[in-house]
Structures are given as C-alpha cells and as structure tokens.
Design an enzyme around this catalytic site. Sequence first.
Site, PDB file in Angstrom:
ATOM      1  N   ASP A 112      -4.831  -0.217  -1.220  1.00  0.00           N
ATOM      2  CA  ASP A 112      -5.236   1.182  -1.377  1.00  0.00           C
ATOM      3  C   ASP A 112      -6.391   1.401  -2.363  1.00  0.00           C
ATOM      4  O   ASP A 112      -7.056   2.431  -2.313  1.00  0.00           O
ATOM      5  CB  ASP A 112      -4.035   2.035  -1.820  1.00  0.00           C
ATOM      6  CG  ASP A 112      -2.900   1.998  -0.807  1.00  0.00           C
ATOM      7  OD1 ASP A 112      -3.163   1.688   0.376  1.00  0.00           O
ATOM      8  OD2 ASP A 112      -1.743   2.258  -1.194  1.00  0.00           O
ATOM      9  N   LEU A 199     -24.792   8.123  21.871  1.00  0.00           N
ATOM     10  CA  LEU A 199     -23.700   7.967  22.838  1.00  0.00           C
ATOM     11  C   LEU A 199     -22.341   7.835  22.154  1.00  0.00           C
ATOM     12  O   LEU A 199     -21.335   8.299  22.651  1.00  0.00           O
ATOM     13  CB  LEU A 199     -23.965   6.740  23.722  1.00  0.00           C
ATOM     14  CG  LEU A 199     -25.169   6.891  24.659  1.00  0.00           C
ATOM     15  CD1 LEU A 199     -25.418   5.591  25.396  1.00  0.00           C
ATOM     16  CD2 LEU A 199     -24.945   8.030  25.646  1.00  0.00           C
TER      17      LEU A 199
HETATM   18  N1  LIG Z   1       8.834   4.565 -11.810  1.00  0.00           N
HETATM   19  C1  LIG Z   1       9.281   3.350 -11.531  1.00  0.00           C
HETATM   20  N2  LIG Z   1      10.062   2.686 -12.413  1.00  0.00           N
HETATM   21  C2  LIG Z   1      10.538   1.450 -12.152  1.00  0.00           C
HETATM   22  N3  LIG Z   1      10.257   0.773 -11.016  1.00  0.00           N
HETATM   23  C3  LIG Z   1       9.483   1.376 -10.102  1.00  0.00           C
HETATM   24  C4  LIG Z   1       8.946   2.670 -10.315  1.00  0.00           C
HETATM   25  N4  LIG Z   1       8.206   3.001  -9.234  1.00  0.00           N
HETATM   26  C5  LIG Z   1       8.293   1.955  -8.401  1.00  0.00           C
HETATM   27  N5  LIG Z   1       9.046   0.966  -8.912  1.00  0.00           N
HETATM   28  C6  LIG Z   1       9.407  -0.310  -8.272  1.00  0.00           C
HETATM   29  O1  LIG Z   1       8.240  -0.945  -7.758  1.00  0.00           O
HETATM   30  C7  LIG Z   1       8.405  -1.208  -6.351  1.00  0.00           C
HETATM   31  C8  LIG Z   1       7.057  -1.161  -5.693  1.00  0.00           C
HETATM   32  O2  LIG Z   1       6.518   0.144  -5.809  1.00  0.00           O
HETATM   33  P1  LIG Z   1       5.818   0.851  -4.542  1.00  0.00           P
HETATM   34  O3  LIG Z   1       6.735   0.778  -3.387  1.00  0.00           O
HETATM   35  O4  LIG Z   1       5.381   2.197  -5.011  1.00  0.00           O
HETATM   36  O5  LIG Z   1       4.613  -0.092  -4.193  1.00  0.00           O
HETATM   37  P2  LIG Z   1       3.297  -0.409  -5.042  1.00  0.00           P
HETATM   38  O6  LIG Z   1       3.590  -1.415  -6.086  1.00  0.00           O
HETATM   39  O7  LIG Z   1       2.695   0.881  -5.530  1.00  0.00           O
HETATM   40  O8  LIG Z   1       2.400  -1.126  -3.956  1.00  0.00           O
HETATM   41  P3  LIG Z   1       1.851  -0.596  -2.527  1.00  0.00           P
HETATM   42  O9  LIG Z   1       0.405  -0.462  -2.718  1.00  0.00           O
HETATM   43  O10 LIG Z   1       2.241  -1.653  -1.575  1.00  0.00           O
HETATM   44  O11 LIG Z   1       2.483   0.723  -2.231  1.00  0.00           O
HETATM   45  C9  LIG Z   1       9.398  -0.143  -5.894  1.00  0.00           C
HETATM   46  O12 LIG Z   1      10.046  -0.537  -4.713  1.00  0.00           O
HETATM   47  C10 LIG Z   1      10.321  -0.042  -7.067  1.00  0.00           C
HETATM   48  O13 LIG Z   1      11.312  -1.049  -7.027  1.00  0.00           O
HETATM   49  O1  LIG Z   2       4.467  -0.389   5.143  1.00  0.00           O
HETATM   50  P1  LIG Z   2       5.037   0.892   4.627  1.00  0.00           P
HETATM   51  O2  LIG Z   2       6.196   0.697   3.712  1.00  0.00           O
HETATM   52  O3  LIG Z   2       5.251   1.873   5.721  1.00  0.00           O
HETATM   53  O4  LIG Z   2       3.931   1.559   3.673  1.00  0.00           O
HETATM   54  C1  LIG Z   2       2.714   2.014   4.142  1.00  0.00           C
HETATM   55  C2  LIG Z   2       1.880   2.334   2.929  1.00  0.00           C
HETATM   56  O5  LIG Z   2       1.656   1.137   2.206  1.00  0.00           O
HETATM   57  C3  LIG Z   2       0.263   0.898   2.094  1.00  0.00           C
HETATM   58  O6  LIG Z   2      -0.117   0.098   3.179  1.00  0.00           O
HETATM   59  C4  LIG Z   2      -0.034   0.191   0.806  1.00  0.00           C
HETATM   60  O7  LIG Z   2       0.346   0.970  -0.278  1.00  0.00           O
HETATM   61  C5  LIG Z   2      -0.352   2.297   2.212  1.00  0.00           C
HETATM   62  O8  LIG Z   2      -1.720   2.255   2.541  1.00  0.00           O
HETATM   63  C6  LIG Z   2       0.531   2.916   3.268  1.00  0.00           C
HETATM   64  O9  LIG Z   2       0.544   4.318   3.121  1.00  0.00           O
END
Ligand SMILES: Nc1ncnc2c1ncn2[C@@H]1O[C@H](COP(=O)(O)OP(=O)(O)OP(=O)(O)O)[C@@H](O)[C@H]1O
Ligand SMILES: O=P(O)(O)OC[C@H]1O[C@](O)(CO)[C@@H](O)[C@@H]1O
Length: 304
Positions: A112, A199
């Site tokens: 992202d 096009l």
């Molecule tokens: N506020 C929080 N406090 C503690 N753990 C968290 C919190 N938010 C998220 N997590 C943990 O981190 C994991 C990953 O977070 P999330 O699903 O938001 O993906 P991400 O790390 O932001 O990456 P992506 O770009 O794939 O969404 C969550 O499944 C959860 O277990």
């Molecule tokens: O694969 P999932 O859990 O549906 O999540 C999709 C989301 O995860 C991402 O691929 C990465 O954060 C986003 O771009 C998208 O909104």
Amino acid sequence: MNAAIRAVIRTAIFNNINIVGIKQGYEGLINGEIEEMNLSSVADIIHRGGTILRSSRSEEFMTEEGFKRALNVIKVFGINGIIVLGGDGSFKGARKLANAGVPTMGIPCTIDNDMGYTDYTIGFFTAVETAAEAIGKIRDTSTSHGRANIIEVMGRNSGDIALYSGISGGAESIIVPEIKFNIDEVIKRAIRGRNRGKLHHIIVLAEGVGNPYDLAEDIKEGSDIDTRVTILGHVQRGGTPTSFDRIMASEMGRRAVELLLEGKSGRALGIKCNKVMDLDIIEALDIEKKFNEEMYETAKILSI
Ligand SMILES: Nc1ncnc2c1ncn2[C@@H]1O[C@H](COP(=O)(O)OP(=O)(O)OP(=O)(O)O)[C@@H](O)[C@H]1O
Ligand SMILES: O=P(O)(O)OC[C@H]1O[C@](O)(CO)[C@@H](O)[C@@H]1O
C-alpha cells in the site's frame, strides 16, 4: 517479503546468532509456530513473491489474553528480539511488544505504501509493476475496441498504487481517495480524447473510492463510450519482486539485525532519499502519509 526474511536470517547467522522463523505472523507467535532457521532455509527465495513464513491477520493478538499468550511463547522459546515485517497494523503490534520489554524492530512490508515515515514500503514497486503491466495489456484491447477501461487497483486507503501505475501506464484519469474526484471531469477527458481520435481510454481507480461498475455506467451514459471494468485484486500481492524491492529488503533486513545487536528496540526501519534510516516506532506511526500531489499534477498534465 522473502528478500527481507533472507536478509534477516543471513545477517543473524553471519553474526553467530541463533535465529527462528515465526510462522503466520502474530497468530503463529501465539500458537508457538516457531522454526529454527539456517542458511538453507532461505536459499532460492530472493526472487520469489509472497512469504515463506506465511502470513495472517490475528484478532487474538489484539486481545489481552492473546497478547499474554504471545509474551509467554516468547519467554518459553527464549526469544531475545523480534523483527516484524508488515504494515502499520503489524507495527502497532511491534510497538506493544517493545513496550512490554521485548526488543523489537519493524520493517515496512506492504504493497500500500501508506506509511508516512518512509518514502517506500517493500512490495509497493512490485505491485506497481504488476498493475502497470496489466494496464498496458488492457490498453491494447481498449484500443482495439475503442472502449474506455476502468482498472481498479489495491491500496486500502492509499492512492499510491493507482498514482504510480497510472503514470507508468499513461492513464487518462487516476482516481484516488486523497483527491476529491469529479465525474464530469472524467467524462470530459474521455470525450476530449475520443474527439481527437484517441482509441483507448484508461481510468485507474484506487479501491474504496467508489463502485467501479457504477462509474462505468456513468461514463457510458455521459460519453456514449462503451466502458469495461477490470478489478486487479490479489494478483498485485504476488510475483517476482522488483530489484528495488529486493535491494530495500536486503538493506533493511541487515540493518534491523544490527540495530538489535546494538541493543536498540522499538525502531522502525525505512528509506528516505535512497538511504536506509530508522526512527522510533511510535514517532513513525504518528507521521501522517502525505500524498504526492505534484506527481498527481504531472499525471493530469501528461494526460491532457
Ligand atoms: N492496534 C494494534 N495493536 C496490536 N496489534 C495490532 C494492532 N493492529 C493490528 N495488529 C496486529 O497486526 C496484524 C496485522 O495488521 P493488519 O492486518 O492491519 O496488516 P498490516 O500490518 O497493516 O499489513 P497490510 O498492509 O497487509 O494490511 C493484525 O492482524 C493484528 O494481529
Ligand atoms: O487480502 P485481504 O485480507 O482481503 O486484504 C486486502 C487488503 O490488503 C492489501 O492488499 C494490503 O494491505 C490492501 O491493499 C487491501 O485493501
């Protein structure tokens, strides 16, 4: 992500440190899905998409009970430091672990590119490459049929994949959550293009801004141009990583291990002006992601 895993493991072994891999992210930590890693564990993965450690979203880790279980597993396995690969959610988890006294580093891995403290996150350019390639292919059929094509890309709340792939693919319109869009302007561009003999017509739409099928209807009604929709989806989350992603991953992975060896904790690795840097993970999470409006303006100028 594999290139980062490889860098972490090889740097640890280079420094004579025992290293384990935690499978399935925080879910695996809670369940003790932990494996000894060696030099061969990461052989032949630098060019592979996805993650050999697999991934998950863990609701349980966010509960008090789940977090306690995770801390217990860390103790039982004698883990002295954790390197978390993920996006802002994963970093919030890393911050919690660091606050609980577990030395922790965060490496930004998300397609992202939505983390404000770093110029780029690992995986972003690979997703952009995939989207740009798809746009190129769709442009061919757009030209053949004289249609408009909407391509919805991922990004959660960030328009960066749309912006970068839209510019690379020469899109006529790029619609992102950060900039209010005007349907009349999108239609006008389509008509203007058609009137001067174009096009094809490519509209890159970031997910979550609006329903692509409704948008297609509006364009068709307003311009009389047949409009089709492609939702790229999870294809953007796999495939051979770009060299830039692999290089960033290698540099950050190495640095993350070295920072732990220096006794540091609660740091977020990133890249600023082509240099690997680190800062406090709390500060990192507080830095708001700024959308590159200059680049958006470039896209508008070039697609006149
Ligand atoms: N506020 C929080 N406090 C503690 N753990 C968290 C919190 N938010 C998220 N997590 C943990 O981190 C994991 C990953 O977070 P999330 O699903 O938001 O993906 P991400 O790390 O932001 O990456 P992506 O770009 O794939 O969404 C969550 O499944 C959860 O277990
Ligand atoms: O694969 P999932 O859990 O549906 O999540 C999709 C989301 O995860 C991402 O691929 C990465 O954060 C986003 O771009 C998208 O909104």
